[in-house]
Design a protein around this motif. Structure first.
Motif, PDB file in Angstrom:
ATOM      1  N   ILE A 155       3.976  10.039 -10.029  1.00  0.00           N
ATOM      2  CA  ILE A 155       4.304   9.127  -8.932  1.00  0.00           C
ATOM      3  C   ILE A 155       4.898   7.865  -9.549  1.00  0.00           C
ATOM      4  O   ILE A 155       4.183   7.075 -10.175  1.00  0.00           O
ATOM      5  CB  ILE A 155       3.055   8.755  -8.100  1.00  0.00           C
ATOM      6  N   ASP A 156       6.194   7.668  -9.375  1.00  0.00           N
ATOM      7  CA  ASP A 156       6.813   6.491  -9.975  1.00  0.00           C
ATOM      8  C   ASP A 156       6.498   5.241  -9.158  1.00  0.00           C
ATOM      9  O   ASP A 156       5.905   5.312  -8.071  1.00  0.00           O
ATOM     10  CB  ASP A 156       8.324   6.682 -10.148  1.00  0.00           C
ATOM     11  N   ALA A 157       6.909   4.086  -9.676  1.00  0.00           N
ATOM     12  CA  ALA A 157       6.555   2.808  -9.046  1.00  0.00           C
ATOM     13  C   ALA A 157       7.067   2.717  -7.614  1.00  0.00           C
ATOM     14  O   ALA A 157       6.367   2.230  -6.714  1.00  0.00           O
ATOM     15  CB  ALA A 157       7.106   1.647  -9.887  1.00  0.00           C
ATOM     16  N   GLY A 158       8.297   3.191  -7.391  1.00  0.00           N
ATOM     17  CA  GLY A 158       8.854   3.129  -6.049  1.00  0.00           C
ATOM     18  C   GLY A 158       8.094   3.978  -5.053  1.00  0.00           C
ATOM     19  O   GLY A 158       7.869   3.573  -3.905  1.00  0.00           O
ATOM     20  N   LEU A 159       7.667   5.165  -5.478  1.00  0.00           N
ATOM     21  CA  LEU A 159       6.924   6.055  -4.590  1.00  0.00           C
ATOM     22  C   LEU A 159       5.532   5.492  -4.301  1.00  0.00           C
ATOM     23  O   LEU A 159       5.011   5.635  -3.192  1.00  0.00           O
ATOM     24  CB  LEU A 159       6.828   7.445  -5.218  1.00  0.00           C
ATOM     25  N   LYS A 185      12.874  -7.256  -5.147  1.00  0.00           N
ATOM     26  CA  LYS A 185      11.923  -6.229  -5.566  1.00  0.00           C
ATOM     27  C   LYS A 185      10.691  -6.252  -4.665  1.00  0.00           C
ATOM     28  O   LYS A 185      10.113  -7.306  -4.417  1.00  0.00           O
ATOM     29  CB  LYS A 185      11.504  -6.453  -7.021  1.00  0.00           C
ATOM     30  N   GLN A 186      10.309  -5.073  -4.194  1.00  0.00           N
ATOM     31  CA  GLN A 186       9.197  -4.962  -3.268  1.00  0.00           C
ATOM     32  C   GLN A 186       7.857  -4.973  -4.008  1.00  0.00           C
ATOM     33  O   GLN A 186       7.707  -4.362  -5.063  1.00  0.00           O
ATOM     34  CB  GLN A 186       9.304  -3.670  -2.456  1.00  0.00           C
ATOM     35  N   HIS A 187       6.881  -5.683  -3.423  1.00  0.00           N
ATOM     36  CA  HIS A 187       5.532  -5.747  -3.986  1.00  0.00           C
ATOM     37  C   HIS A 187       4.514  -5.533  -2.864  1.00  0.00           C
ATOM     38  O   HIS A 187       4.765  -5.877  -1.713  1.00  0.00           O
ATOM     39  CB  HIS A 187       5.259  -7.099  -4.650  1.00  0.00           C
TER      40      HIS A 187
END
Length: 392
Positions: A177-181, A210-212
């Protein structure tokens, strides 16, 4: 512990499967030549391996995006895996509970512990496990007789369980599961408050495009203990960093799973042991905040609820909110029935709804269905009391 509706999973499950399944299949093809034959035989017997020797697509779909109970019911080996894992992982905690209960009730120790060990093995389907994986060291009846024999049995099954886990860790990897997922999973539920503690905010925001999200993905079944479920959406719970990193961590116990049920209807907060009348009207905080278990004593719901309260240390953690409770008590005393009726008339003439009026007075709409959407929502709902939920 709040019930976590699975609508968020429905929004992302198709894309999630498309992105994860190819990685699992690839890793399995690469690693399976080194797996013990008995592991592959067990998967094949349960239908997890197709006739080609590849992982079955329907199993992977269920593993990633179906409730864990459904996975265990449909795939025999997965059910055994969970039974065996829970059996070997939870005994220490359960034994401590038996010790405390025995001291409290005054039961004779030997027959009490013998009965509890039998119950423990039965609830983890020991007879079915023995039929599939018989032991030469000790039989269940012997294990019930003494703690030493019980530990021998559990140690033997722990070896089997860890053998399986050694294989699983090679092709079911959380790193897939990468950071975006991960961000997508966290945002899918649109949570604003931690479902474990109901006292920490969860916030989504952007910095420089960038989303957090201020949340962790907790593995309800810790991936260190249950790697089979490392990628299951029904095992990933978006929670606050405090609950995940400081409280739960890699622990596992007999606690409510938020994807199955919350326990807000089974507990309530109350002010206990006030040192004087002034504490009851919010003039001081000389009281103890209690979290009471309302489930029928002796029932399975009572046991799981009690265990969940202890596991997360909820009663102890909530003592830090005594000043907040003091303010609620002060408002509850100040807004007497006459004053509330006057406010009700004012609000109605101004076209203010009941929910908005309660939001003005208490900072919460007093909507039971929205407890999990407001920080300290459960605490506020319980302390303010039924009579105030009807006003204005």
């Amino acid at each position: 512990m709040m019930y976590l509706k699975d609508k968020g999973i429905a929004l992302i499950e198709e894309d999630y499967r498309k992105r994860i399944i190819p990685d699992i299949k690839k890793a399995f093809v690469q690693e399976s030549p080194g797996f013990p034959p008995d592991f592959l035989v067990a998967l094949a017997k349960s239908g997890i391996l197709a006739s080609s020797g590849a992982l079955d697509d329907s199993f992977l779909d269920a593993l990633l995006s179906r409730p864990i109970e459904e996975l265990a019911a449909k795939w025999h080996w997965a059910g055994m895996y969970l039974d065996m894992g829970r059996m070997v992982c939870c005994y220490g905690r359960e034994r401590e509970k038996w010790k405390a209960a025995c001291a409290k009730t005054g039961h004779a120790r030997r027959p009490y512990y013998r009965e509890k060990r039998r119950e423990y093995l039965d609830c983890h389907h020991i007879d079915a496990l023995m039929a599939e994986y018989p032991l030469r060291t000790v039989m269940p009846q012997q294990a019930c007789g003494s703690d030493r024999e019980m530990l021998i049995l559990l140690k033997a099954y722990e070896a089997v369980f860890e053998g399986w886990n050694g294989c699983l860790r090679r092709f079911v990897k959380y790193e897939m599961i990468d950071a975006g997922l991960k961000i997508q999973v966290k945002q899918a539920f649109r949570l604003e408050v931690c479902p474990y503690c109901n006292r920490q905010y969860i916030t989504s925001f952007q910095v420089s495009g960038k989303q957090h999200v201020t949340a962790d993905l907790d593995h309800f079944y810790p991936q260190s203990l249950f790697p089979l479920l490392a990628l299951s959406l029904y095992n990933l719970v978006p929670v606050c960093l405090v609950c995940n990193r400081m409280v739960k961590k890699d622990s596992f116990g007999n606690i409510w799973n938020p994807y199955r049920a919350g326990f807000s209807d089974l507990v309530h907060f109350e002010v206990d042991d006030p040192q004087n009348v002034q504490a009851l009207v919010g003039s001081n905080d000389e009281f103890i905040l209690k979290l009471k278990n309302d489930a029928p004593e002796g029932s399975s719901e009572f046991e799981v609820t009690e265990s969940t309260i202890r596991f997360f240390g909820l009663e102890e953690i909530y003592q830090s909110h005594k000043q907040f409770v003091r303010e609620l008590l002060h408002k509850k005393h100040a807004y007497n029935e006459t004053y509330l009726r006057q406010l009700q008339d004012i609000f109605q003439k101004a076209g203010v709804s009941m929910a908005d009026a309660n939001l003005i007075l208490y900072g919460f709409e007093m909507d039971k269905d929205r407890i999990g959407e407001r920080i300290l929502g459960k605490l506020t709902y319980d302390i303010v009391g039924d009579s105030r939920r009807q006003h204005p």
